[in-house]
Design a protein around this motif. Structure first.
Motif, PDB file in Angstrom:
ATOM      1  N   LEU A 188       1.078  -8.197 -19.184  1.00 44.81           N
ATOM      2  CA  LEU A 188       2.493  -8.394 -19.462  1.00 44.81           C
ATOM      3  C   LEU A 188       2.949  -7.548 -20.651  1.00 44.81           C
ATOM      4  N   ASN A 189       4.189  -7.081 -20.558  1.00 40.81           N
ATOM      5  CA  ASN A 189       4.848  -6.393 -21.682  1.00 40.81           C
ATOM      6  C   ASN A 189       4.022  -5.241 -22.240  1.00 40.81           C
ATOM      7  N   HIS A 190       3.315  -4.556 -21.364  1.00 39.64           N
ATOM      8  CA  HIS A 190       2.454  -3.454 -21.789  1.00 39.64           C
ATOM      9  C   HIS A 190       3.061  -2.146 -21.274  1.00 39.64           C
ATOM     10  N   ARG A 191       3.597  -1.348 -22.172  1.00 42.71           N
ATOM     11  CA  ARG A 191       4.252  -0.105 -21.773  1.00 42.71           C
ATOM     12  C   ARG A 191       3.209   0.880 -21.214  1.00 42.71           C
ATOM     13  N   HIS A 192       3.496   1.407 -20.033  1.00 45.46           N
ATOM     14  CA  HIS A 192       2.528   2.266 -19.356  1.00 45.46           C
ATOM     15  C   HIS A 192       3.245   3.169 -18.359  1.00 45.46           C
ATOM     16  N   HIS A 193       2.537   4.157 -17.883  1.00 45.08           N
ATOM     17  CA  HIS A 193       2.998   4.896 -16.711  1.00 45.08           C
ATOM     18  C   HIS A 193       1.774   5.391 -15.947  1.00 45.08           C
ATOM     19  N   LEU A 194       1.956   5.638 -14.672  1.00 46.62           N
ATOM     20  CA  LEU A 194       0.846   5.972 -13.780  1.00 46.62           C
ATOM     21  C   LEU A 194       1.120   7.305 -13.098  1.00 46.62           C
ATOM     22  N   LYS A 195       0.172   8.205 -13.205  1.00 47.27           N
ATOM     23  CA  LYS A 195       0.218   9.467 -12.461  1.00 47.27           C
ATOM     24  C   LYS A 195      -0.809   9.366 -11.341  1.00 47.27           C
ATOM     25  N   VAL A 196      -0.364   9.522 -10.098  1.00 49.48           N
ATOM     26  CA  VAL A 196      -1.261   9.455  -8.944  1.00 49.48           C
ATOM     27  C   VAL A 196      -1.399  10.858  -8.368  1.00 49.48           C
ATOM     28  N   LEU A 197      -2.633  11.338  -8.275  1.00 51.93           N
ATOM     29  CA  LEU A 197      -2.863  12.687  -7.800  1.00 51.93           C
ATOM     30  C   LEU A 197      -2.745  12.755  -6.280  1.00 51.93           C
TER      31      LEU A 197
ATOM     32  N   ILE B  13       0.857  -1.184   0.000  1.00 50.30           N
ATOM     33  CA  ILE B  13       0.000   0.000   0.000  1.00 50.30           C
ATOM     34  C   ILE B  13       0.891   1.232   0.000  1.00 50.30           C
ATOM     35  N   LYS B  14       0.580   2.167  -0.877  1.00 48.82           N
ATOM     36  CA  LYS B  14       1.361   3.406  -0.943  1.00 48.82           C
ATOM     37  C   LYS B  14       0.435   4.606  -0.875  1.00 48.82           C
ATOM     38  N   ARG B  15       0.863   5.593  -0.084  1.00 48.13           N
ATOM     39  CA  ARG B  15       0.100   6.830   0.071  1.00 48.13           C
ATOM     40  C   ARG B  15       0.873   7.974  -0.587  1.00 48.13           C
TER      41      ARG B  15
ATOM     42  N   GLY C  53      -6.071   7.988  -9.855  1.00 53.32           N
ATOM     43  CA  GLY C  53      -4.898   7.619 -10.637  1.00 53.32           C
ATOM     44  C   GLY C  53      -5.200   7.746 -12.120  1.00 53.32           C
ATOM     45  N   ILE C  54      -4.231   8.229 -12.888  1.00 57.50           N
ATOM     46  CA  ILE C  54      -4.378   8.326 -14.331  1.00 57.50           C
ATOM     47  C   ILE C  54      -3.331   7.412 -14.956  1.00 57.50           C
ATOM     48  N   ALA C  55      -3.788   6.327 -15.553  1.00 59.66           N
ATOM     49  CA  ALA C  55      -2.894   5.361 -16.192  1.00 59.66           C
ATOM     50  C   ALA C  55      -2.810   5.690 -17.677  1.00 59.66           C
ATOM     51  N   ARG C  56      -1.578   5.727 -18.193  1.00 60.01           N
ATOM     52  CA  ARG C  56      -1.349   6.150 -19.565  1.00 60.01           C
ATOM     53  C   ARG C  56      -0.567   5.103 -20.339  1.00 60.01           C
TER      54      ARG C  56
ATOM     55  N   THR D 192       1.288  15.001  -5.860  1.00 62.40           N
ATOM     56  CA  THR D 192       1.113  14.240  -7.101  1.00 62.40           C
ATOM     57  C   THR D 192       2.434  13.589  -7.490  1.00 62.40           C
ATOM     58  N   GLU D 193       2.374  12.346  -7.964  1.00 63.40           N
ATOM     59  CA  GLU D 193       3.588  11.619  -8.335  1.00 63.40           C
ATOM     60  C   GLU D 193       3.351  10.879  -9.652  1.00 63.40           C
ATOM     61  N   GLU D 194       4.369  10.864 -10.493  1.00 64.15           N
ATOM     62  CA  GLU D 194       4.248  10.198 -11.793  1.00 64.15           C
ATOM     63  C   GLU D 194       5.469   9.333 -12.057  1.00 64.15           C
TER      64      GLU D 194
END
Length: 261
Positions: A56-65, A7-9, A35-38, A13-15
């Protein structure tokens, strides 16, 4: 590795930088916040009570507000169902929401990190993953083929941190550096829906989450800015009917089961 859970708090905002995983799949459960997943071709907005699937093998990044809390789950591909070849939202039910609320409360009440192998958390997670087998990949998430404009982020943050049916774009015009009309056009170009519909949907999603957690409807109505219980009940009943109709239509669509395979 079979299953790893943490669990992360997030205070600010972190990306994360774009990346992919070739040895495990991921799930992100939003306890609170947003969270905004891109991916390379779309953005997905997820709010409290929702679950993001990353194959699997799915390029992504997550921005958490800011002021958000997430459960991050890494799993061997054979440890949980393989929902889809694309990132997306996975359905949840009331039991899953309640179990994750207990896990989050347990984590918040401890001074030290709770080991993922602790007995209590292990049993809660076992229930969660048992229910996960009954869930499906959703195609009705808030998706956009474009990057979400940064001027919309403070509005989305406000709607997810403290949903209120009375919240208006005028409250954000000066802070965002754009008029209410411009902001509304940005919502339409990003999500194909005006701000008013997004606000209604996010408020109702929060109401749905609180209702499944056992909160009285009178308290939910007050928390979400409704002037009367009857006004809230009318909106909430219509939301549930729309949700049930969508589920029924999906179950009768022969392509739906094919898309999930």
């Amino acid at each position: 590795m079979r299953l790893l859970h943490s669990i992360k708090r997030y205070a600010p905002t972190e990306e994360k930088a774009p990346h992919c995983h070739d040895d495990f799949v991921q799930l992100f459960y939003i306890h609170q916040g947003c969270g905004i997943a891109r991916t390379e071709d779309k953005s997905i907005l997820a709010v409290g009570g929702q679950l993001i699937w990353v194959p699997l093998n799915h390029r992504h990044h997550l921005k958490v507000l800011k002021d958000s809390c997430l459960s991050i789950i890494h799993a061997s591909p054979d440890a949980i169902p393989y929902f889809h070849d694309e990132m997306g939202i996975i359905s949840t039910n009331r039991l899953m929401v309640q179990v994750m609320a207990e896990i989050e409360a347990l984590d918040a009440g401890c001074d030290q990190y709770i080991d993922s192998n602790s007995d209590i958390q292990h049993h809660y997670l076992a229930v969660f993953f048992d229910q996960l087998k009954k869930q499906s990949y959703q195609n009705d998430a808030y998706q956009s083929t474009n990057e979400i404009d940064k001027r919309l982020l403070p509005i989305i943050e406000a709607l997810t941190i403290d949903p209120d049916i009375k919240l208006s774009l005028a409250c954000f015009s000066e802070h965002c550096g754009a008029s209410s009309r411009t902001l509304n056009r940005l919502f339409i170009s990003t999500f194909d829906k005006p701000f008013r519909e997004i606000r209604q949907q996010l408020v109702m999603e929060k109401a749905w989450q609180l209702s499944r957690a056992g909160v009285a409807h009178t308290d939910i109505a007050l928390d979400l800015g409704y002037n009367s219980l009857s006004a809230f009940s009318h909106a909430f009943n219509r939301f549930k009917q729309d949700k049930a109709s969508h589920k029924l239509a999906k179950n009768h669509n022969p392509l739906a089961s094919v898309q999930q395979q």
